[in-house]
Design an enzyme around this catalytic site. Structure first.
Site, PDB file in Angstrom:
ATOM      1  N   CYS A 169      -4.464 -71.366  16.048  1.00 56.43           N
ATOM      2  CA  CYS A 169      -3.034 -71.259  16.376  1.00 56.43           C
ATOM      3  C   CYS A 169      -2.618 -69.818  16.619  1.00 56.43           C
ATOM      4  CB  CYS A 169      -2.155 -71.917  15.319  1.00 56.43           C
ATOM      5  SG  CYS A 169      -2.126 -71.075  13.736  1.00 56.43           S
TER       6      CYS A 169
ATOM      7  N   CYS B 134      -2.988 -76.205  13.726  1.00 58.21           N
ATOM      8  CA  CYS B 134      -3.599 -75.926  15.023  1.00 58.21           C
ATOM      9  C   CYS B 134      -2.472 -75.933  16.057  1.00 58.21           C
ATOM     10  CB  CYS B 134      -4.721 -76.903  15.358  1.00 58.21           C
ATOM     11  SG  CYS B 134      -4.243 -78.614  15.625  1.00 58.21           S
TER      12      CYS B 134
ATOM     13  N   CYS C 119       0.964 -68.513  13.685  1.00 56.09           N
ATOM     14  CA  CYS C 119       0.883 -68.822  12.261  1.00 56.09           C
ATOM     15  C   CYS C 119       1.469 -67.684  11.439  1.00 56.09           C
ATOM     16  CB  CYS C 119      -0.572 -69.042  11.849  1.00 56.09           C
ATOM     17  SG  CYS C 119      -1.300 -70.490  12.599  1.00 56.09           S
TER      18      CYS C 119
END
Length: 133
Positions: free
Chosen positions: A84, A10, A88
């Site tokens: 995120c 996250c 990511c």
């Protein structure tokens, strides 16, 4: 066969991903390697998330928010993202899940408990899929 490696990601690595990591360690024991990281980690775990997990007997006080590293994602089998976004990295052949969860940052304990319980249900499903039979 080696045990699966699960990475929870996250933004701040202070709430959702830490609660998910705590649940997976609790429910799967040492049958799964558990990692968590954030694209912009905070300096400490969300104290309300710590309290919510403590209520169900899981201690995440020793967890430290970590910066998401390229190799951490590259060497994980399952990557679970929680808001995120583009931070990511995507690797072909990995299993990805994106969990839409309320960010517990700044939320009252009642909301964080709901997030905690939602995460538990998702972790139970993940454990069943990773440990067939």
């Amino acid at each position: 066969m080696s045990k699966p490696v699960v990475l929870f990601v996250c933004v701040h690595n202070a709430g959702r991903s830490q609660m998910a990591a705590g649940w997976l360690r609790h429910l799967a024991g040492d049958t799964v390697e558990v990692r968590s990281a954030g694209s912009a980690p905070r300096d400490q775990i969300n104290p309300t998330a710590v309290e919510a997990m403590r209520e169900v007997g899981i201690d995440i006080t020793g967890a430290v928010p970590q910066l998401l590293e390229y190799d951490t994602a590259r060497t994980s089998d399952v990557i679970v993202t929680m808001g995120c976004g583009d931070a990511c990295p995507i690797f072909p052949g990995k299993r990805y899940e994106d969990w839409e969860l309320t960010d517990p940052a700044g939320q009252p304990i009642e909301v964080v408990r709901q997030v905690r319980d939602d995460i538990r249900g998702r972790i139970e499903k993940l454990v069943a899929e990773l440990q067939p039979g």
